[in-house]
Design a protein around this motif. Structure first.
Motif, PDB file in Angstrom:
ATOM      1  N   LEU A 140       4.154   3.445   2.276  1.00  0.00           N
ATOM      2  CA  LEU A 140       3.003   2.880   1.584  1.00  0.00           C
ATOM      3  C   LEU A 140       2.239   3.986   0.868  1.00  0.00           C
ATOM      4  CD1 LEU A 140       1.123   0.556   0.836  1.00  0.00           C
ATOM      5  CD2 LEU A 140      -0.030   0.898   3.047  1.00  0.00           C
ATOM      6  N   ALA A 141       2.032   5.114   1.537  1.00  0.00           N
ATOM      7  CA  ALA A 141       1.331   6.242   0.916  1.00  0.00           C
ATOM      8  C   ALA A 141       2.086   6.726  -0.324  1.00  0.00           C
ATOM      9  CB  ALA A 141       1.159   7.382   1.919  1.00  0.00           C
ATOM     10  N   ALA A 142       3.400   6.846  -0.225  1.00  0.00           N
ATOM     11  CA  ALA A 142       4.213   7.294  -1.360  1.00  0.00           C
ATOM     12  C   ALA A 142       4.159   6.290  -2.502  1.00  0.00           C
ATOM     13  CB  ALA A 142       5.649   7.530  -0.918  1.00  0.00           C
ATOM     14  N   ARG A 143       4.188   5.019  -2.165  1.00  0.00           N
ATOM     15  CA  ARG A 143       4.123   3.969  -3.201  1.00  0.00           C
ATOM     16  C   ARG A 143       2.799   4.022  -3.948  1.00  0.00           C
ATOM     17  NH1 ARG A 143       3.824  -2.282  -1.967  1.00  0.00           N
ATOM     18  NH2 ARG A 143       3.775  -3.034  -4.084  1.00  0.00           N
ATOM     19  N   ILE A 144       1.705   4.210  -3.205  1.00  0.00           N
ATOM     20  CA  ILE A 144       0.383   4.305  -3.841  1.00  0.00           C
ATOM     21  C   ILE A 144       0.312   5.546  -4.707  1.00  0.00           C
ATOM     22  CG2 ILE A 144      -2.080   4.660  -3.405  1.00  0.00           C
ATOM     23  CD1 ILE A 144      -1.675   2.947  -0.820  1.00  0.00           C
ATOM     24  N   GLN A 145       0.786   6.669  -4.187  1.00  0.00           N
ATOM     25  CA  GLN A 145       0.737   7.922  -4.944  1.00  0.00           C
ATOM     26  C   GLN A 145       1.526   7.811  -6.247  1.00  0.00           C
ATOM     27  OE1 GLN A 145       1.542  11.248  -2.458  1.00  0.00           O
ATOM     28  NE2 GLN A 145       0.785  12.710  -3.940  1.00  0.00           N
ATOM     29  N   GLU A 146       2.679   7.186  -6.189  1.00  0.00           N
ATOM     30  CA  GLU A 146       3.491   6.996  -7.392  1.00  0.00           C
ATOM     31  C   GLU A 146       2.775   6.091  -8.395  1.00  0.00           C
ATOM     32  OE1 GLU A 146       7.829   5.175  -8.687  1.00  0.00           O
ATOM     33  OE2 GLU A 146       7.489   5.745  -6.612  1.00  0.00           O
ATOM     34  N   ALA A 147       2.159   5.027  -7.899  1.00  0.00           N
ATOM     35  CA  ALA A 147       1.436   4.111  -8.781  1.00  0.00           C
ATOM     36  C   ALA A 147       0.255   4.804  -9.446  1.00  0.00           C
ATOM     37  CB  ALA A 147       0.961   2.890  -7.997  1.00  0.00           C
ATOM     38  N   LEU A 148      -0.440   5.668  -8.712  1.00  0.00           N
ATOM     39  CA  LEU A 148      -1.582   6.390  -9.286  1.00  0.00           C
ATOM     40  C   LEU A 148      -1.134   7.345 -10.392  1.00  0.00           C
ATOM     41  CD1 LEU A 148      -3.623   7.154  -6.051  1.00  0.00           C
ATOM     42  CD2 LEU A 148      -4.113   5.421  -7.787  1.00  0.00           C
ATOM     43  N   ALA A 149       0.057   7.886 -10.266  1.00  0.00           N
ATOM     44  CA  ALA A 149       0.584   8.785 -11.296  1.00  0.00           C
ATOM     45  C   ALA A 149       1.050   8.015 -12.529  1.00  0.00           C
ATOM     46  CB  ALA A 149       1.738   9.608 -10.733  1.00  0.00           C
ATOM     47  N   GLN A 150       1.582   6.805 -12.328  1.00  0.00           N
ATOM     48  CA  GLN A 150       2.192   6.065 -13.430  1.00  0.00           C
ATOM     49  C   GLN A 150       1.280   5.047 -14.094  1.00  0.00           C
ATOM     50  OE1 GLN A 150       5.857   4.449 -11.916  1.00  0.00           O
ATOM     51  NE2 GLN A 150       6.808   6.448 -11.753  1.00  0.00           N
ATOM     52  N   ASP A 151       0.284   4.559 -13.401  1.00  0.00           N
ATOM     53  CA  ASP A 151      -0.586   3.514 -13.947  1.00  0.00           C
ATOM     54  C   ASP A 151      -1.510   4.125 -15.007  1.00  0.00           C
ATOM     55  OD1 ASP A 151      -3.079   1.720 -14.048  1.00  0.00           O
ATOM     56  OD2 ASP A 151      -1.709   0.528 -12.818  1.00  0.00           O
ATOM     57  N   SER A 152      -1.632   3.464 -16.142  1.00  0.00           N
ATOM     58  CA  SER A 152      -2.442   3.996 -17.246  1.00  0.00           C
ATOM     59  C   SER A 152      -3.932   4.075 -16.919  1.00  0.00           C
ATOM     60  CB  SER A 152      -2.226   3.159 -18.502  1.00  0.00           C
ATOM     61  OG  SER A 152      -2.679   1.829 -18.290  1.00  0.00           O
ATOM     62  N   ARG A 153      -4.391   3.354 -15.910  1.00  0.00           N
ATOM     63  CA  ARG A 153      -5.802   3.415 -15.516  1.00  0.00           C
ATOM     64  C   ARG A 153      -6.126   4.716 -14.797  1.00  0.00           C
ATOM     65  NH1 ARG A 153      -5.747  -2.172 -12.333  1.00  0.00           N
ATOM     66  NH2 ARG A 153      -3.672  -1.332 -11.959  1.00  0.00           N
ATOM     67  N   VAL A 154      -5.094   5.392 -14.290  1.00  0.00           N
ATOM     68  CA  VAL A 154      -5.310   6.628 -13.528  1.00  0.00           C
ATOM     69  C   VAL A 154      -4.530   7.781 -14.161  1.00  0.00           C
ATOM     70  CG1 VAL A 154      -5.189   7.739 -11.268  1.00  0.00           C
ATOM     71  CG2 VAL A 154      -5.643   5.274 -11.425  1.00  0.00           C
ATOM     72  N   GLY A 155      -3.219   7.733 -14.108  1.00  0.00           N
ATOM     73  CA  GLY A 155      -2.372   8.745 -14.731  1.00  0.00           C
ATOM     74  C   GLY A 155      -2.600  10.151 -14.214  1.00  0.00           C
ATOM     75  N   GLU A 156      -2.872  10.297 -12.934  1.00  0.00           N
ATOM     76  CA  GLU A 156      -3.135  11.615 -12.352  1.00  0.00           C
ATOM     77  C   GLU A 156      -2.030  11.956 -11.357  1.00  0.00           C
ATOM     78  OE1 GLU A 156      -5.559  13.689 -13.137  1.00  0.00           O
ATOM     79  OE2 GLU A 156      -6.996  12.419 -14.197  1.00  0.00           O
ATOM     80  N   LEU A 157      -1.505  13.182 -11.444  1.00  0.00           N
ATOM     81  CA  LEU A 157      -0.416  13.605 -10.575  1.00  0.00           C
ATOM     82  C   LEU A 157      -0.890  14.249  -9.281  1.00  0.00           C
ATOM     83  CD1 LEU A 157       1.938  15.155 -13.260  1.00  0.00           C
ATOM     84  CD2 LEU A 157       2.170  12.951 -12.125  1.00  0.00           C
ATOM     85  N   GLY A 158      -2.040  14.877  -9.283  1.00  0.00           N
ATOM     86  CA  GLY A 158      -2.487  15.658  -8.135  1.00  0.00           C
ATOM     87  C   GLY A 158      -3.311  14.893  -7.127  1.00  0.00           C
ATOM     88  N   ILE A 159      -3.060  13.625  -6.966  1.00  0.00           N
ATOM     89  CA  ILE A 159      -3.827  12.797  -6.032  1.00  0.00           C
ATOM     90  C   ILE A 159      -3.090  12.758  -4.696  1.00  0.00           C
ATOM     91  CG2 ILE A 159      -4.763  10.498  -5.600  1.00  0.00           C
ATOM     92  CD1 ILE A 159      -6.083  11.967  -7.934  1.00  0.00           C
ATOM     93  N   HIS A 160      -3.816  12.985  -3.614  1.00  0.00           N
ATOM     94  CA  HIS A 160      -3.244  12.953  -2.268  1.00  0.00           C
ATOM     95  C   HIS A 160      -3.630  11.640  -1.600  1.00  0.00           C
ATOM     96  CE1 HIS A 160      -1.692  14.475   1.489  1.00  0.00           C
ATOM     97  NE2 HIS A 160      -2.801  14.088   2.079  1.00  0.00           N
ATOM     98  N   VAL A 161      -2.651  10.973  -1.000  1.00  0.00           N
ATOM     99  CA  VAL A 161      -2.877   9.677  -0.356  1.00  0.00           C
ATOM    100  C   VAL A 161      -2.489   9.775   1.115  1.00  0.00           C
ATOM    101  CG1 VAL A 161      -2.255   7.236  -0.340  1.00  0.00           C
ATOM    102  CG2 VAL A 161      -2.376   8.469  -2.516  1.00  0.00           C
ATOM    103  N   GLU A 162      -3.386   9.339   1.987  1.00  0.00           N
ATOM    104  CA  GLU A 162      -3.105   9.263   3.420  1.00  0.00           C
ATOM    105  C   GLU A 162      -3.320   7.825   3.868  1.00  0.00           C
ATOM    106  OE1 GLU A 162      -5.036  12.242   5.987  1.00  0.00           O
ATOM    107  OE2 GLU A 162      -5.730  13.136   4.114  1.00  0.00           O
ATOM    108  N   VAL A 163      -2.425   7.337   4.697  1.00  0.00           N
ATOM    109  CA  VAL A 163      -2.588   6.005   5.291  1.00  0.00           C
ATOM    110  C   VAL A 163      -2.599   6.202   6.798  1.00  0.00           C
ATOM    111  CG1 VAL A 163      -1.664   3.685   5.518  1.00  0.00           C
ATOM    112  CG2 VAL A 163      -1.380   4.921   3.365  1.00  0.00           C
ATOM    113  N   ASP A 164      -3.670   5.753   7.424  1.00  0.00           N
ATOM    114  CA  ASP A 164      -3.816   5.874   8.871  1.00  0.00           C
ATOM    115  C   ASP A 164      -4.272   4.527   9.417  1.00  0.00           C
ATOM    116  OD1 ASP A 164      -4.057   6.786  11.460  1.00  0.00           O
ATOM    117  OD2 ASP A 164      -5.919   7.871  11.117  1.00  0.00           O
ATOM    118  N   GLY A 165      -3.386   3.877  10.135  1.00  0.00           N
ATOM    119  CA  GLY A 165      -3.712   2.551  10.632  1.00  0.00           C
ATOM    120  C   GLY A 165      -3.901   1.594   9.469  1.00  0.00           C
ATOM    121  N   HIS A 166      -5.103   1.040   9.363  1.00  0.00           N
ATOM    122  CA  HIS A 166      -5.418   0.129   8.263  1.00  0.00           C
ATOM    123  C   HIS A 166      -6.404   0.750   7.289  1.00  0.00           C
ATOM    124  CE1 HIS A 166      -3.133  -2.936  10.225  1.00  0.00           C
ATOM    125  NE2 HIS A 166      -3.406  -3.770   9.245  1.00  0.00           N
TER     126      HIS A 166
END
Length: 86
Positions: A11-37
């Motif tokens: 889930l974290a990897a999927r979100i990170q990839e979407a943040l890099a590819q989505d035109s609303r964000v387009g940022e590569l250096g974003i770190h995503v952590e998923v802990d529980g909910h």
């Protein structure tokens, strides 16, 4: 480890990839952590609009998860003077 816990890194990897590819964000250096909910996003973005875009993208992918946006906005201002090279 439960099946749901095993899926958290994906889930974290999927979100990170979407943040890099989505035109609303387009940022590569974003770190995503998923802990529980909870999804926690950190890093630096170039505009407040991109910071807002992070919230939108995460909510679309991780419905039902709590969300913490710990990103910072560092706006880049263009130089107003020409640089003279020797």
């Amino acid at each position: 480890m439960t099946e749901a816990q095993e899926r958290l890194p994906y889930l974290a990897a999927r979100i990170q990839e979407a943040l890099a590819q989505d035109s609303r964000v387009g940022e590569l250096g974003i770190h995503v952590e998923v802990d529980g909910h909870e999804v926690r996003v950190s890093g630096v973005v170039s505009t407040p609009e991109r910071q807002d875009g992070i919230r939108e993208v995460v909510h679309e992918i991780a419905k039902g998860y709590r969300f913490t946006n710990a990103t910072s906005v560092i706006e880049v201002h263009p130089h107003t003077e020409a640089e003279v090279l020797p």
